[in-house]
Motif scaffolding. Structure first.
Motif, PDB file in Angstrom:
ATOM      1  N   GLU A 147       1.053  -1.084   0.237  1.00  0.00           N
ATOM      2  CA  GLU A 147       0.214   0.312   0.002  1.00  0.00           C
ATOM      3  C   GLU A 147       1.144   1.313  -0.153  1.00  0.00           C
ATOM      4  OE1 GLU A 147      -2.230   2.537  -0.368  1.00  0.00           O
ATOM      5  OE2 GLU A 147      -3.780   1.095   0.353  1.00  0.00           O
ATOM      6  N   ASP A 148       0.594   2.173  -1.018  1.00  0.00           N
ATOM      7  CA  ASP A 148       1.315   3.378  -1.073  1.00  0.00           C
ATOM      8  C   ASP A 148       1.074   4.554  -0.330  1.00  0.00           C
ATOM      9  OD1 ASP A 148      -0.643   3.232  -3.067  1.00  0.00           O
ATOM     10  OD2 ASP A 148       0.094   5.285  -3.705  1.00  0.00           O
TER      11      ASP A 148
ATOM     12  N   LYS B 294     -12.572   0.428  -0.915  1.00  0.00           N
ATOM     13  CA  LYS B 294     -12.072   1.525  -0.038  1.00  0.00           C
ATOM     14  C   LYS B 294     -13.344   2.583   0.124  1.00  0.00           C
ATOM     15  CE  LYS B 294      -6.988   1.548  -0.725  1.00  0.00           C
ATOM     16  NZ  LYS B 294      -6.059   2.282  -1.179  1.00  0.00           N
TER      17      LYS B 294
ATOM     18  N   MET C 161      -3.855   0.333  -7.248  1.00  0.00           N
ATOM     19  CA  MET C 161      -3.017   1.612  -7.688  1.00  0.00           C
ATOM     20  C   MET C 161      -1.829   1.729  -7.014  1.00  0.00           C
ATOM     21  SD  MET C 161      -5.038   2.100 -10.383  1.00  0.00           S
ATOM     22  CE  MET C 161      -4.044   3.488 -11.157  1.00  0.00           C
TER      23      MET C 161
ATOM     24  N   ASP D 293      -2.978  -3.163  -2.839  1.00  0.00           N
ATOM     25  CA  ASP D 293      -3.605  -2.199  -3.160  1.00  0.00           C
ATOM     26  C   ASP D 293      -3.768  -2.067  -4.872  1.00  0.00           C
ATOM     27  OD1 ASP D 293      -5.004   0.500  -3.346  1.00  0.00           O
ATOM     28  OD2 ASP D 293      -2.882   1.374  -3.276  1.00  0.00           O
TER      29      ASP D 293
END
Ligand code: CA
Length: 228
Positions: free
Chosen positions: A7-8, A101, A53, A51
């Motif tokens: 997850e960024d 989300k 993206m 995630d």
């Protein structure tokens, strides 16, 4: 149990890592696609949370590469809201589940536990939910009962999907509201009763046995009625 989170978004990553650690999991956090893939390939994990993206490599590319390398670690995707095509793509690539989300931590935990309990990986059946003669095909977004196609609205489909994924579990109106409508409990729960009634009209009224049961004071449950 060891979980890799890719997850960024720093806040989300930290939140996930902290929550999962507190729930007794060993966690690693990667903040871009390349690191995520590297960790996933060089360590043994019980589950990956990806995630979609991400910088460098996106979640789908990670999953694709893993499956090509015969890595069958279960995967939960985190996807943006209303990206139906994303979900379909993830499931087609062999993801085990997805969460939209924003999601509640308890919902994530429930999904993780159910995947770890299942102990096997994505199979064609996992995109096809079944109870009695009612079928819900997640990939084609089709619902049928007794072989008869049933047309549902997007919300009705989400509602039925929730019921079918958690069949046998009493779902409170609050939970249904948060999962299907992203609403809080104090919102108008009448919306839920109306939608459940509409869904019943489509999947239960013309068929036997009735599958959606009302549990007074608690909510609804999808299950086969107990035989008398
Ligand atoms: Ca992201």
């Amino acid at each position: 149990m060891k979980i890799l989170i890719v997850e960024d978004e720093p806040k989300t990553g930290k939140y996930l890592q902290q929550g999962l650690t507190e729930s007794g999991f060993i966690t690693n956090l990667a903040t871009n696609g390349n690191d995520g893939l590297y960790h996933a390939l060089s360590n043994e994990y019980d589950l990956l949370i990806l995630d979609v993206m991400l910088p460098e490599l996106n979640g789908w590319q990670i999953l694709e590469t893993l499956r090509k390398n015969k890595n069958e670690t279960p995967v939960i995707f985190l996807t943006a809201r209303d990206q139906v095509e994303d979900r379909v793509k993830g499931l087609e690539l062999g993801a085990d589940d997805y969460l939209i989300k924003p999601f509640s931590f308890s919902e994530l935990l429930a999904r993780i536990r159910s995947i770890l309990k299942r102990g096997h990986f994505a199979s064609p059946e996992s995109t096809n939910l079944v109870i009695a003669d009612l079928q819900l095909d997640l990939l084609r977004r089709r619902v049928s009962r007794s072989g008869k196609n049933i047309t549902l609205t997007a919300k009705e489909f989400s509602l039925l999907e929730l019921f079918m994924r958690r069949q046998g579990e009493v779902l409170s109106r609050a939970l249904i509201a948060s999962q299907v409508w992203d609403m809080n409990f104090d919102s108008d729960t009448n919306v839920i009763d109306v939608s459940v009634r509409r869904l019943r009209n489509k999947i239960d009224v013309d068929f036997e046995p009735k599958l959606i049961q009302t549990i007074r004071g608690m909510g609804y449950v999808l299950e086969l009625p107990e035989e008398i």
